[in-house]
Design a protein around this motif. Structure first.
Motif, PDB file in Angstrom:
ATOM      1  N   ALA A   6      61.077  81.606  28.605  1.00  0.00           N
ATOM      2  CA  ALA A   6      59.961  82.256  27.920  1.00  0.00           C
ATOM      3  C   ALA A   6      60.303  82.492  26.450  1.00  0.00           C
ATOM      4  O   ALA A   6      59.460  82.319  25.574  1.00  0.00           O
ATOM      5  CB  ALA A   6      59.607  83.580  28.603  1.00  0.00           C
ATOM      6  N   ALA A   7      61.555  82.866  26.176  1.00  0.00           N
ATOM      7  CA  ALA A   7      61.982  83.087  24.791  1.00  0.00           C
ATOM      8  C   ALA A   7      61.943  81.784  24.002  1.00  0.00           C
ATOM      9  O   ALA A   7      61.470  81.753  22.861  1.00  0.00           O
ATOM     10  CB  ALA A   7      63.386  83.691  24.763  1.00  0.00           C
ATOM     11  N   VAL A   8      62.412  80.700  24.604  1.00  0.00           N
ATOM     12  CA  VAL A   8      62.379  79.396  23.924  1.00  0.00           C
ATOM     13  C   VAL A   8      60.937  78.981  23.655  1.00  0.00           C
ATOM     14  O   VAL A   8      60.603  78.525  22.558  1.00  0.00           O
ATOM     15  CB  VAL A   8      63.119  78.317  24.745  1.00  0.00           C
ATOM     16  N   ARG A   9      60.041  79.157  24.641  1.00  0.00           N
ATOM     17  CA  ARG A   9      58.633  78.800  24.435  1.00  0.00           C
ATOM     18  C   ARG A   9      58.003  79.628  23.323  1.00  0.00           C
ATOM     19  O   ARG A   9      57.246  79.117  22.497  1.00  0.00           O
ATOM     20  CB  ARG A   9      57.844  78.940  25.735  1.00  0.00           C
ATOM     21  N   GLU A  10      58.347  80.938  23.254  1.00  0.00           N
ATOM     22  CA  GLU A  10      57.798  81.793  22.194  1.00  0.00           C
ATOM     23  C   GLU A  10      58.325  81.367  20.827  1.00  0.00           C
ATOM     24  O   GLU A  10      57.580  81.322  19.849  1.00  0.00           O
ATOM     25  CB  GLU A  10      58.129  83.263  22.456  1.00  0.00           C
ATOM     26  N   LEU A  11      59.598  81.050  20.743  1.00  0.00           N
ATOM     27  CA  LEU A  11      60.153  80.578  19.467  1.00  0.00           C
ATOM     28  C   LEU A  11      59.531  79.248  19.067  1.00  0.00           C
ATOM     29  O   LEU A  11      59.237  79.032  17.878  1.00  0.00           O
ATOM     30  CB  LEU A  11      61.675  80.464  19.564  1.00  0.00           C
ATOM     31  N   LEU A  12      59.284  78.381  20.030  1.00  0.00           N
ATOM     32  CA  LEU A  12      58.620  77.114  19.748  1.00  0.00           C
ATOM     33  C   LEU A  12      57.198  77.367  19.252  1.00  0.00           C
ATOM     34  O   LEU A  12      56.746  76.767  18.270  1.00  0.00           O
ATOM     35  CB  LEU A  12      58.608  76.229  20.994  1.00  0.00           C
ATOM     36  N   ARG A  13      56.504  78.286  19.919  1.00  0.00           N
ATOM     37  CA  ARG A  13      55.140  78.656  19.510  1.00  0.00           C
ATOM     38  C   ARG A  13      55.140  79.145  18.062  1.00  0.00           C
ATOM     39  O   ARG A  13      54.329  78.719  17.251  1.00  0.00           O
ATOM     40  CB  ARG A  13      54.596  79.761  20.419  1.00  0.00           C
ATOM     41  N   ARG A  14      56.073  80.024  17.732  1.00  0.00           N
ATOM     42  CA  ARG A  14      56.141  80.582  16.380  1.00  0.00           C
ATOM     43  C   ARG A  14      56.501  79.510  15.351  1.00  0.00           C
ATOM     44  O   ARG A  14      55.951  79.509  14.243  1.00  0.00           O
ATOM     45  CB  ARG A  14      57.151  81.723  16.329  1.00  0.00           C
ATOM     46  N   GLY A  15      57.418  78.625  15.702  1.00  0.00           N
ATOM     47  CA  GLY A  15      57.783  77.557  14.783  1.00  0.00           C
ATOM     48  C   GLY A  15      56.619  76.619  14.519  1.00  0.00           C
ATOM     49  O   GLY A  15      56.373  76.220  13.370  1.00  0.00           O
ATOM     50  N   GLY A  36      51.664  75.170  10.811  1.00  0.00           N
ATOM     51  CA  GLY A  36      50.232  74.923  10.760  1.00  0.00           C
ATOM     52  C   GLY A  36      49.594  74.375  12.024  1.00  0.00           C
ATOM     53  O   GLY A  36      48.415  74.077  12.020  1.00  0.00           O
ATOM     54  N   TYR A  37      50.323  74.242  13.115  1.00  0.00           N
ATOM     55  CA  TYR A  37      49.709  73.787  14.359  1.00  0.00           C
ATOM     56  C   TYR A  37      48.826  74.886  14.925  1.00  0.00           C
ATOM     57  O   TYR A  37      49.139  76.067  14.823  1.00  0.00           O
ATOM     58  CB  TYR A  37      50.773  73.414  15.396  1.00  0.00           C
ATOM     59  N   ARG A  38      47.718  74.497  15.543  1.00  0.00           N
ATOM     60  CA  ARG A  38      46.830  75.450  16.208  1.00  0.00           C
ATOM     61  C   ARG A  38      47.393  75.720  17.596  1.00  0.00           C
ATOM     62  O   ARG A  38      47.728  74.797  18.320  1.00  0.00           O
ATOM     63  CB  ARG A  38      45.436  74.871  16.296  1.00  0.00           C
ATOM     64  N   LEU A  39      47.450  76.983  17.945  1.00  0.00           N
ATOM     65  CA  LEU A  39      48.083  77.366  19.199  1.00  0.00           C
ATOM     66  C   LEU A  39      47.164  78.188  20.070  1.00  0.00           C
ATOM     67  O   LEU A  39      46.234  78.830  19.598  1.00  0.00           O
ATOM     68  CB  LEU A  39      49.341  78.184  18.917  1.00  0.00           C
ATOM     69  N   ASP A  40      47.469  78.195  21.348  1.00  0.00           N
ATOM     70  CA  ASP A  40      46.767  79.036  22.305  1.00  0.00           C
ATOM     71  C   ASP A  40      47.280  80.456  22.150  1.00  0.00           C
ATOM     72  O   ASP A  40      48.460  80.711  22.266  1.00  0.00           O
ATOM     73  CB  ASP A  40      47.033  78.524  23.721  1.00  0.00           C
ATOM     74  N   GLU A  41      46.410  81.398  21.878  1.00  0.00           N
ATOM     75  CA  GLU A  41      46.816  82.781  21.660  1.00  0.00           C
ATOM     76  C   GLU A  41      46.911  83.585  22.957  1.00  0.00           C
ATOM     77  O   GLU A  41      47.288  84.730  22.940  1.00  0.00           O
ATOM     78  CB  GLU A  41      45.833  83.468  20.705  1.00  0.00           C
ATOM     79  N   LYS A  42      46.535  82.973  24.082  1.00  0.00           N
ATOM     80  CA  LYS A  42      46.578  83.677  25.356  1.00  0.00           C
ATOM     81  C   LYS A  42      48.011  84.050  25.710  1.00  0.00           C
ATOM     82  O   LYS A  42      48.901  83.228  25.652  1.00  0.00           O
ATOM     83  CB  LYS A  42      45.991  82.783  26.444  1.00  0.00           C
ATOM     84  N   ARG A  43      48.253  85.289  26.064  1.00  0.00           N
ATOM     85  CA  ARG A  43      49.577  85.745  26.466  1.00  0.00           C
ATOM     86  C   ARG A  43      49.445  86.499  27.776  1.00  0.00           C
ATOM     87  O   ARG A  43      48.425  87.063  28.074  1.00  0.00           O
ATOM     88  CB  ARG A  43      50.169  86.689  25.426  1.00  0.00           C
ATOM     89  N   GLY A  44      50.496  86.538  28.515  1.00  0.00           N
ATOM     90  CA  GLY A  44      50.454  87.259  29.773  1.00  0.00           C
ATOM     91  C   GLY A  44      51.791  87.180  30.462  1.00  0.00           C
ATOM     92  O   GLY A  44      52.817  87.457  29.857  1.00  0.00           O
ATOM     93  N   SER A  45      51.776  86.767  31.727  1.00  0.00           N
ATOM     94  CA  SER A  45      53.007  86.699  32.497  1.00  0.00           C
ATOM     95  C   SER A  45      53.893  85.563  31.988  1.00  0.00           C
ATOM     96  O   SER A  45      53.470  84.734  31.185  1.00  0.00           O
ATOM     97  CB  SER A  45      52.684  86.483  33.974  1.00  0.00           C
ATOM     98  N   SER A  46      55.108  85.529  32.471  1.00  0.00           N
ATOM     99  CA  SER A  46      56.064  84.509  32.042  1.00  0.00           C
ATOM    100  C   SER A  46      55.503  83.106  32.209  1.00  0.00           C
ATOM    101  O   SER A  46      55.693  82.241  31.356  1.00  0.00           O
ATOM    102  CB  SER A  46      57.357  84.633  32.851  1.00  0.00           C
ATOM    103  N   SER A  47      54.777  82.880  33.273  1.00  0.00           N
ATOM    104  CA  SER A  47      54.233  81.546  33.517  1.00  0.00           C
ATOM    105  C   SER A  47      53.137  81.166  32.531  1.00  0.00           C
ATOM    106  O   SER A  47      52.759  80.010  32.433  1.00  0.00           O
ATOM    107  CB  SER A  47      53.689  81.441  34.947  1.00  0.00           C
ATOM    108  N   GLU A  48      52.645  82.143  31.771  1.00  0.00           N
ATOM    109  CA  GLU A  48      51.589  81.883  30.801  1.00  0.00           C
ATOM    110  C   GLU A  48      52.121  81.754  29.377  1.00  0.00           C
ATOM    111  O   GLU A  48      51.347  81.727  28.436  1.00  0.00           O
ATOM    112  CB  GLU A  48      50.541  82.992  30.868  1.00  0.00           C
TER     113      GLU A  48
END
Length: 86
Positions: free
Chosen positions: A43-52, A57-69
């Motif tokens: 989950a930490a790696v996915r969040e860091l990837l999302r932030r990077g 400038g990439y458009r990202l899904d802002e939905k957050r929730g459980s680890s699987s999301e």
């Protein structure tokens, strides 16, 4: 590739990405994970990837929730339109 849970349910995430990190990178990842109360290293790696990606400038899904999301991108086409947008 399809994965399933211990209960036999299909996982939404079907791709596996393995990376090697050195001890300093792992320590930084663990610090980020615990400081942000992330449920797992993945989950930490996915969040860091999302932030990077967001920082570049990439458009990202802002939905957050459980680890699987903690996915990184939503339906995105190369022309910049959201999938399903009318």
């Amino acid at each position: 590739m399809s994965e399933s849970t211990a209960k036999g349910n299909d996982l939404a995430r079907g791709e596996r990405l393995q990376i090697m990190v050195d001890s300093e990178e792992l320590a930084a990842l663990e610090d980020f994970r615990f400081n942000n109360r992330m449920p797992s290293r993945a989950a930490a790696v996915r969040e860091l990837l999302r932030r990077g990606l967001a920082a570049t400038g990439y458009r990202l899904d802002e939905k957050r929730g459980s680890s699987s999301e903690y996915g990184v991108t939503r339906g995105y086409d190369v022309n910049g339109a959201d999938e399903g947008a009318g």
